[in-house]
Design a protein around this motif. Structure first.
Motif, PDB file in Angstrom:
ATOM      1  N   ARG A 289       0.826  -1.216   0.000  1.00 32.23           N
ATOM      2  CA  ARG A 289       0.000   0.000   0.000  1.00 32.23           C
ATOM      3  C   ARG A 289       0.859   1.265   0.000  1.00 32.23           C
ATOM      4  NH1 ARG A 289      -2.685   2.389   5.166  1.00 32.23           N
ATOM      5  NH2 ARG A 289      -4.640   3.345   4.474  1.00 32.23           N
ATOM      6  N   LYS A 290       1.913   1.278   0.817  1.00 30.53           N
ATOM      7  CA  LYS A 290       2.761   2.464   0.887  1.00 30.53           C
ATOM      8  C   LYS A 290       3.515   2.695  -0.423  1.00 30.53           C
ATOM      9  CE  LYS A 290       4.800   1.670   4.937  1.00 30.53           C
ATOM     10  NZ  LYS A 290       5.632   1.970   6.131  1.00 30.53           N
TER      11      LYS A 290
ATOM     12  N   ILE B 254       6.744  17.604   0.480  1.00 35.48           N
ATOM     13  CA  ILE B 254       6.044  17.113   1.665  1.00 35.48           C
ATOM     14  C   ILE B 254       5.599  18.329   2.470  1.00 35.48           C
ATOM     15  CG2 ILE B 254       6.191  15.695   3.737  1.00 35.48           C
ATOM     16  CD1 ILE B 254       8.603  14.269   2.379  1.00 35.48           C
ATOM     17  N   VAL B 255       4.296  18.461   2.657  1.00 36.84           N
ATOM     18  CA  VAL B 255       3.742  19.618   3.348  1.00 36.84           C
ATOM     19  C   VAL B 255       2.973  19.157   4.572  1.00 36.84           C
ATOM     20  CG1 VAL B 255       2.255  21.640   3.163  1.00 36.84           C
ATOM     21  CG2 VAL B 255       3.540  20.856   1.153  1.00 36.84           C
TER      22      VAL B 255
ATOM     23  N   ALA C 298       8.310   8.809   3.779  1.00 33.15           N
ATOM     24  CA  ALA C 298       8.455   9.731   2.650  1.00 33.15           C
ATOM     25  C   ALA C 298       9.709  10.581   2.803  1.00 33.15           C
ATOM     26  CB  ALA C 298       7.219  10.627   2.548  1.00 33.15           C
ATOM     27  N   MET C 299       9.958  11.084   4.012  1.00 30.82           N
ATOM     28  CA  MET C 299      11.146  11.891   4.247  1.00 30.82           C
ATOM     29  C   MET C 299      12.418  11.087   3.986  1.00 30.82           C
ATOM     30  SD  MET C 299       9.786  13.794   7.689  1.00 30.82           S
ATOM     31  CE  MET C 299      11.417  14.312   8.218  1.00 30.82           C
TER      32      MET C 299
ATOM     33  N   GLY D  14       3.428  14.183  -4.606  1.00 28.52           N
ATOM     34  CA  GLY D  14       3.776  14.781  -3.325  1.00 28.52           C
ATOM     35  C   GLY D  14       2.814  14.353  -2.242  1.00 28.52           C
ATOM     36  N   PHE D  15       3.144  14.727  -0.993  1.00 33.61           N
ATOM     37  CA  PHE D  15       2.310  14.415   0.180  1.00 33.61           C
ATOM     38  C   PHE D  15       1.855  15.702   0.843  1.00 33.61           C
ATOM     39  CE2 PHE D  15       4.356  10.063   1.494  1.00 33.61           C
ATOM     40  CZ  PHE D  15       3.757   9.464   0.391  1.00 33.61           C
ATOM     41  N   ILE D  16       0.602  15.728   1.245  1.00 36.93           N
ATOM     42  CA  ILE D  16       0.116  16.723   2.188  1.00 36.93           C
ATOM     43  C   ILE D  16      -0.343  15.959   3.418  1.00 36.93           C
ATOM     44  CG2 ILE D  16      -1.649  18.454   2.684  1.00 36.93           C
ATOM     45  CD1 ILE D  16      -1.550  19.293  -0.220  1.00 36.93           C
TER      46      ILE D  16
END
Length: 261
Positions: free
Chosen positions: A164-165, A205-206, A191-192, A174-176
């Motif tokens: 899933r990831k 990444i926000v 993610a980081m 991108g990620f919020i």
């Protein structure tokens, strides 16, 4: 000859005398030779479901999940993954924030991907759906959640977190990240790590909600950076904002700056 002496040594003869049997690319010896043949597993209808609980079968299931995910999402187009707590109540300001994030992402021509569950995930899916965009849910089999939320247009369920990831990262630009718990932190730090190690590039990444995230970021700065566990430039991997419009502007700017000419 020395080589012939080696080949005719008692140890070599004993090895050749040891009973063995091939099973595909696997060679079985001694006690392992008594293992049933693969054809026996296939043809024996009285064996119950034993094989479905073995690691080789799990590999096939994992493979099938990757194939299903890749096949379903391959034509998705530009998308942003939105994370946040399944426990966020509908009257929470974080829920309202998630709705606006989902709506503004659609207005910026992104599909919205969430974990498909309730809370902040539902909020982002709702905002995307009501704005007329594509609302995607990537669900996971858990004992305490109840399937996809009603605002998911395209849903895929997974057994395995790591599959899933992979989908969250592979099909998003991108990620919020909305306020959340352990699951949200897991997705955030993965993610980081992927960006820091350059496994993925051009991946903004926000973090939404500066008051919520500030203590964590102070710990990152005061402990990880201060002790040399990360470098100063690693702090630039993440943006902290409160305004959904600013969050969407940041992901747009980052992805636009890395487009091929």
């Amino acid at each position: 000859m020395a080589s012939n002496e080696f080949l005719s040594s008692p140890e070599s003869n004993a090895a050749r005398a040891t009973p063995s049997r091939r099973r595909g690319q696997v060679e079985l010896r001694r006690g392992q030779i008594k293992e049933p043949q693969s054809d026996s597993y296939l043809l024996d209808s009285g064996g119950g479901n034993h094989f479905t609980k073995t690691d080789p079968w799990r590999v096939l299931r994992i493979q099938s999940e990757f194939v299903e995910g890749f096949g379903t999402l391959a034509e998705l187009g530009p998308a942003i993954s939105v994370f946040g707590s399944a426990r966020t109540p509908r009257d929470s300001p974080f829920y309202a924030m998630g709705e606006e994030v989902g709506r503004r992402l659609v207005e910026a021509n992104y599909a919205v991907i969430t974990g498909g569950g309730p809370g902040a995930m539902e909020a982002a899916n709702k905002g995307a759906c009501e704005a007329g965009g594509l609302s995607v849910g990537l669900g996971i089999e858990l004992p305490f959640e109840h399937g996809m939320n009603e605002w998911v247009d395209l849903g895929v369920n997974f057994r395995y977190f790591f599959v899933r990831k992979t989908m969250f990262v592979k099909y998003a630009q991108g990620f919020i990240v909305l306020p959340g718990g352990f699951g949200t932190l897991d997705e955030l730090f993965e993610a980081m790590t992927l960006v820091q190690t350059r496994k993925v590039t051009s991946f903004p990444i926000v973090l939404m909600g500066t008051e919520f995230w500030a203590p964590l970021w102070e710990w990152v700065r005061g402990s990880l950076l201060a002790n040399g566990m990360i470098s100063a430039k690693d702090l630039d991997l993440v943006h902290l904002v409160d305004d959904p419009a600013e969050a969407v502007r940041l992901v747009q700017a980052d992805t636009a700056s890395h487009k091929s000419p």
